[in-house]
Design an enzyme around this catalytic site. Structure first.
Site, PDB file in Angstrom:
ATOM      1  N   ASP A 199       0.808  -1.221   0.000  1.00 48.87           N
ATOM      2  CA  ASP A 199       0.000   0.000   0.000  1.00 48.87           C
ATOM      3  C   ASP A 199       0.844   1.275   0.000  1.00 48.87           C
ATOM      4  OD1 ASP A 199      -2.243  -1.669   0.127  1.00 48.87           O
ATOM      5  OD2 ASP A 199      -2.141  -1.718   2.312  1.00 48.87           O
TER       6      ASP A 199
ATOM      7  N   GLY B  89      -4.503  -4.433  -3.709  1.00 51.57           N
ATOM      8  CA  GLY B  89      -5.507  -3.418  -4.019  1.00 51.57           C
ATOM      9  C   GLY B  89      -4.757  -2.178  -4.437  1.00 51.57           C
ATOM     10  N   HIS B  90      -4.773  -1.880  -5.738  1.00 47.68           N
ATOM     11  CA  HIS B  90      -3.991  -0.760  -6.254  1.00 47.68           C
ATOM     12  C   HIS B  90      -4.944   0.346  -6.703  1.00 47.68           C
ATOM     13  CE1 HIS B  90      -0.482  -3.746  -7.174  1.00 47.68           C
ATOM     14  NE2 HIS B  90      -0.782  -3.669  -5.897  1.00 47.68           N
TER      15      HIS B  90
ATOM     16  N   GLN C 133       2.038  -6.085  -3.125  1.00 44.90           N
ATOM     17  CA  GLN C 133       2.497  -6.168  -1.736  1.00 44.90           C
ATOM     18  C   GLN C 133       3.787  -5.361  -1.531  1.00 44.90           C
ATOM     19  OE1 GLN C 133       1.480  -9.630  -3.142  1.00 44.90           O
ATOM     20  NE2 GLN C 133      -0.473  -8.706  -2.676  1.00 44.90           N
TER      21      GLN C 133
HETATM   22  P1  GDP Z   1      -0.765   0.207  -3.538  1.00 49.49           P
HETATM   23  O1  GDP Z   1      -1.357  -1.058  -3.001  1.00 49.49           O
HETATM   24  O2  GDP Z   1       0.698   0.304  -3.274  1.00 49.49           O
HETATM   25  O3  GDP Z   1      -1.112   0.457  -4.971  1.00 49.49           O
HETATM   26  O4  GDP Z   1      -1.421   1.391  -2.684  1.00 49.49           O
HETATM   27  P2  GDP Z   1      -2.976   1.547  -2.342  1.00 49.49           P
HETATM   28  O5  GDP Z   1      -3.685   1.993  -3.557  1.00 49.49           O
HETATM   29  O6  GDP Z   1      -3.492   0.352  -1.638  1.00 49.49           O
HETATM   30  O7  GDP Z   1      -2.892   2.686  -1.233  1.00 49.49           O
HETATM   31  C1  GDP Z   1      -2.353   3.930  -1.504  1.00 49.49           C
HETATM   32  C2  GDP Z   1      -3.423   5.002  -1.275  1.00 49.49           C
HETATM   33  O8  GDP Z   1      -2.824   6.266  -1.214  1.00 49.49           O
HETATM   34  C3  GDP Z   1      -4.442   5.077  -2.384  1.00 49.49           C
HETATM   35  O9  GDP Z   1      -5.677   5.464  -1.831  1.00 49.49           O
HETATM   36  C4  GDP Z   1      -3.898   6.189  -3.283  1.00 49.49           C
HETATM   37  O10 GDP Z   1      -4.902   6.859  -4.005  1.00 49.49           O
HETATM   38  C5  GDP Z   1      -3.296   7.096  -2.269  1.00 49.49           C
HETATM   39  N1  GDP Z   1      -2.112   7.851  -2.713  1.00 49.49           N
HETATM   40  C6  GDP Z   1      -1.125   7.467  -3.563  1.00 49.49           C
HETATM   41  N2  GDP Z   1      -0.162   8.413  -3.628  1.00 49.49           N
HETATM   42  C7  GDP Z   1      -0.570   9.418  -2.798  1.00 49.49           C
HETATM   43  C8  GDP Z   1       0.005  10.671  -2.407  1.00 49.49           C
HETATM   44  O11 GDP Z   1       1.094  11.057  -2.818  1.00 49.49           O
HETATM   45  N3  GDP Z   1      -0.706  11.415  -1.515  1.00 49.49           N
HETATM   46  C9  GDP Z   1      -1.897  11.031  -1.006  1.00 49.49           C
HETATM   47  N4  GDP Z   1      -2.518  11.822  -0.145  1.00 49.49           N
HETATM   48  N5  GDP Z   1      -2.468   9.856  -1.355  1.00 49.49           N
HETATM   49  C10 GDP Z   1      -1.813   9.065  -2.230  1.00 49.49           C
HETATM   50  P1  IMO Z   2      -0.895  -4.276  -2.168  1.00 47.07           P
HETATM   51  O1  IMO Z   2      -0.445  -4.849  -3.469  1.00 47.07           O
HETATM   52  C1  IMO Z   2      -0.931  -4.628   2.173  1.00 47.07           C
HETATM   53  C2  IMO Z   2      -1.015  -8.663   3.855  1.00 47.07           C
HETATM   54  C3  IMO Z   2      -2.278  -9.073   4.568  1.00 47.07           C
HETATM   55  C4  IMO Z   2      -1.687 -10.022   5.607  1.00 47.07           C
HETATM   56  C5  IMO Z   2      -0.571 -10.722   4.830  1.00 47.07           C
HETATM   57  C6  IMO Z   2      -0.965 -12.077   4.271  1.00 47.07           C
HETATM   58  O2  IMO Z   2      -2.180  -3.553  -2.227  1.00 47.07           O
HETATM   59  O3  IMO Z   2       0.196  -3.484  -1.528  1.00 47.07           O
HETATM   60  P2  IMO Z   2      -2.485 -12.830   2.244  1.00 47.07           P
HETATM   61  O4  IMO Z   2      -3.950 -12.618   1.994  1.00 47.07           O
HETATM   62  O5  IMO Z   2      -1.603 -12.292   1.173  1.00 47.07           O
HETATM   63  O6  IMO Z   2      -2.170 -14.253   2.584  1.00 47.07           O
HETATM   64  O7  IMO Z   2      -2.198 -11.984   3.588  1.00 47.07           O
HETATM   65  O8  IMO Z   2      -0.231  -9.853   3.779  1.00 47.07           O
HETATM   66  N1  IMO Z   2      -1.215  -8.185   2.462  1.00 47.07           N
HETATM   67  C7  IMO Z   2      -1.152  -6.899   2.111  1.00 47.07           C
HETATM   68  N2  IMO Z   2      -0.966  -5.783   2.858  1.00 47.07           N
HETATM   69  N3  IMO Z   2      -1.048  -4.523   0.836  1.00 47.07           N
HETATM   70  C8  IMO Z   2      -1.202  -5.630   0.072  1.00 47.07           C
HETATM   71  O9  IMO Z   2      -1.194  -5.580  -1.276  1.00 47.07           O
HETATM   72  C9  IMO Z   2      -1.293  -6.885   0.704  1.00 47.07           C
HETATM   73  N4  IMO Z   2      -1.469  -8.158   0.273  1.00 47.07           N
HETATM   74  C10 IMO Z   2      -1.401  -8.935   1.357  1.00 47.07           C
HETATM   75  O10 IMO Z   2      -2.919  -7.977   5.165  1.00 47.07           O
HETATM   76  O11 IMO Z   2      -1.096  -9.281   6.644  1.00 47.07           O
HETATM   77 MG    MG Z   3      -2.887  -1.697  -1.782  1.00 51.65          MG
END
Ligand code: GDP
Ligand code: IMO
Ligand code: MG
Length: 434
Positions: free
Chosen positions: A13, A40-41, A226
């Site tokens: 994340d 979740g991207h 991840q």
């Molecule tokens: P990922 O799993 O690495 O793709 O990240 P996620 O999408 O799960 O979580 C990142 C969150 O931060 C998302 O809601 C993005 O829209 C948000 N985000 C990404 N870059 C920035 C930033 O520079 N500033 C802020 N405020 N939010 C951001």
């Molecule tokens: P993105 O790509 C954050 C975490 C879960 C749990 C552990 C194992 O969005 O960054 P799993 O279901 O993979 O067996 O869970 O890994 N986890 C993540 N945490 N971002 C993710 O993906 C994750 N994918 C798995 O919360 O702790």
């Molecule tokens: Mg994510």
């Protein structure tokens, strides 16, 4: 022409979706190489939010090819749902735009059932806090050599034979070991016949197509899921996911030679978050003023499960592990805007564990759980920086913070992200341009 890998440096994340979307502008092919719909991207384009769990984030650009490599595990129902949603938004996902590796394994309903049953059976302190998507059990079948691959969708007899054997074995565990309900062979057979028909045109040889793309001078972008500390080998085991999340797996998980990788960009959130269980040395526990502010301002809720993400200070022990494990050539520092308004910021430099000093993550999880970060305090900045587009326009203290990250890690930032939108970005160096 270049091949660029993007990986998370922390516990996921970090903003991989946003950065991948941004870099997709310069790429021809975008490839997922590991993980499944535990990811979740999130992308925000012109204020509109999109969340992808399985399809590469680059799908929003119409003239690019997206690929799902052999290292990914696919829940076909989730994939089709994502495709339907895109179709509904006027972005039809056609076989020309998405290629699925025949060697990618399928997440079956019994994998999710086992994931839930196993987590439910574990006592507090032992639970992993998985996403419940069947990730661990599916990868177990893959390495156990009994998994069902996307290519089996093209061979019904083989698919059904494997399904029969698997359902028998999994039902033994589900009912006898966990006292759970069994899976139904007939129901899965029927449901998956529909999936097979819809997905068959998308299935092919990703490795061959990537090789053609590379030889044809195309730019290739590998999208990690991840983060480094969730890596099955190098992360905070057992509180990890079940795949290799680090850059080396971009090659294995897609069938691409390591000598052809040009750049590895690590996404580093300007603070740290973790969702699920497991040690997190720089955590600011729930109720801590700064931790709660970061959580609220950063919107730190899981994009997959909606769970509250645990928040903490930037940890350069984690960052430096990522530099080493991934061979990073650049950093993308995200969510810098979320730190605005904090009078002082802490940067974790090393850990103290029962009198012992660590400057990398201890491999013993008991020690990791006891790790106390040794912090360096720096000045914060008060200005809103979401409108900044040039490094020179960042407040001096924000620039100092970025510079400190560069000095400690030895890696220069290539991107600084100051908001969720595609536009809210400072592109300092384009990794596709040599
Ligand atoms: P990922 O799993 O690495 O793709 O990240 P996620 O999408 O799960 O979580 C990142 C969150 O931060 C998302 O809601 C993005 O829209 C948000 N985000 C990404 N870059 C920035 C930033 O520079 N500033 C802020 N405020 N939010 C951001
Ligand atoms: P993105 O790509 C954050 C975490 C879960 C749990 C552990 C194992 O969005 O960054 P799993 O279901 O993979 O067996 O869970 O890994 N986890 C993540 N945490 N971002 C993710 O993906 C994750 N994918 C798995 O919360 O702790
Ligand atoms: Mg994510």
């Amino acid at each position: 022409m270049a091949s660029v890998v993007v990986v998370g440096t922390q516990w996921g994340d970090e903003g991989k979706g946003k950065v991948v979307d941004l870099l997709t502008n310069y790429a021809d092919c975008i490839v997922r190489f590991q993980g499944g719909n535990n990811a979740g991207h999130t992308l925000v384009v012109n204020g509109k939010k999109y969340v992808f769990h399985i399809i590469p984030s680059g799908i929003l650009y119409e003239d690019k090819t997206c690929m799902i490599g052999n290292g990914v595990i696919i829940d076909p129902g989730v994939l089709l749902q994502e495709m339907d949603e895109l179709n509904g938004k006027g972005l039809p996902v056609t076989p020309g735009r998405l290629l699925i590796s025949e060697n990618a394994h399928l997440i079956m309903p019994y994998h999710q059932m086992l994931d839930h049953a196993r987590e439910a059976s574990l006592s507090r302190g032992k639970k992993i806090g998985t996403t419940g998507r069947g990730i661990g059990p599916c990868y177990m079948d893959k390495v156990g050599r009994v998994g069902i691959k996307a290519g089996d969708f093209l061979d019904t007899d083989q698919f059904l034979a494997k399904l029969q054997t698997n359902v028998e074995e999994k039902n033994f565990f589900l009912t006898k070991q966990y006292g759970a309900e069994p899976a139904s062979f007939a129901a899965i057979k029927e449901q998956f016949a529909g999936f097979a028909e819809k997905l068959a045109p998308f299935i092919g040889n990703v490795s061959v197509e990537l090789d053609k793309a590379r030889r044809g001078g195309k730019n290739i972008l590998f999208e990690g899921a991840q983060g480094t500390q969730l890596d099955i080998d190098h992360g905070t085991y057992p509180f990890v996911t079940s795949s290799n999340t680090i850059a080396g797996n971009a090659c294995i998980g897609s069938g691409f030679g390591p000598a052809h990788i040009d750049e590895v960009i690590g996404i580093l959130k300007a603070y740290t978050t973790r969702v699920g269980e497991g040690p997190f040395p720089s955590e600011l526990p729930e109720g801590d003023k700064v931790g709660d502010e970061l959580q609220k301002k950063g919107g730190e809720f899981g994009a997959t499960t909606g769970r509250r993400r645990r928040c903490g200070w930037l940890d350069m022990v984690v960052a430096n592990d990522a530099v080493r494990l991934n061979g990073l050539t650049g950093l993308a520092i995200t969510k810098l805007d979320v730190l605005s308004g904090q009078p002082k910021l802490q940067i974790g430099r090393k850990y103290s564990v029962e009198g012992e000093v660590f400057d990398c993550m201890p491999s013993n999880i008991r020690k990791t759980a006891l790790a106390e970060p040794v912090y360096e305090e720096v000045e914060g900045w008060q200005e809103d920086i979401t409108g900044v587009r040039d490094l020179a326009d960042l407040p001096q203290k924000a620039r100092d913070y970025v510079r400190r990250i560069e000095d400690i890690s030895g890696i220069a930032p290539v991107i600084i992200s100051v908001g969720p939108d595609r536009e809210e970005t400072l592109l300092l160096r384009n990794p596709f341009e040599k």
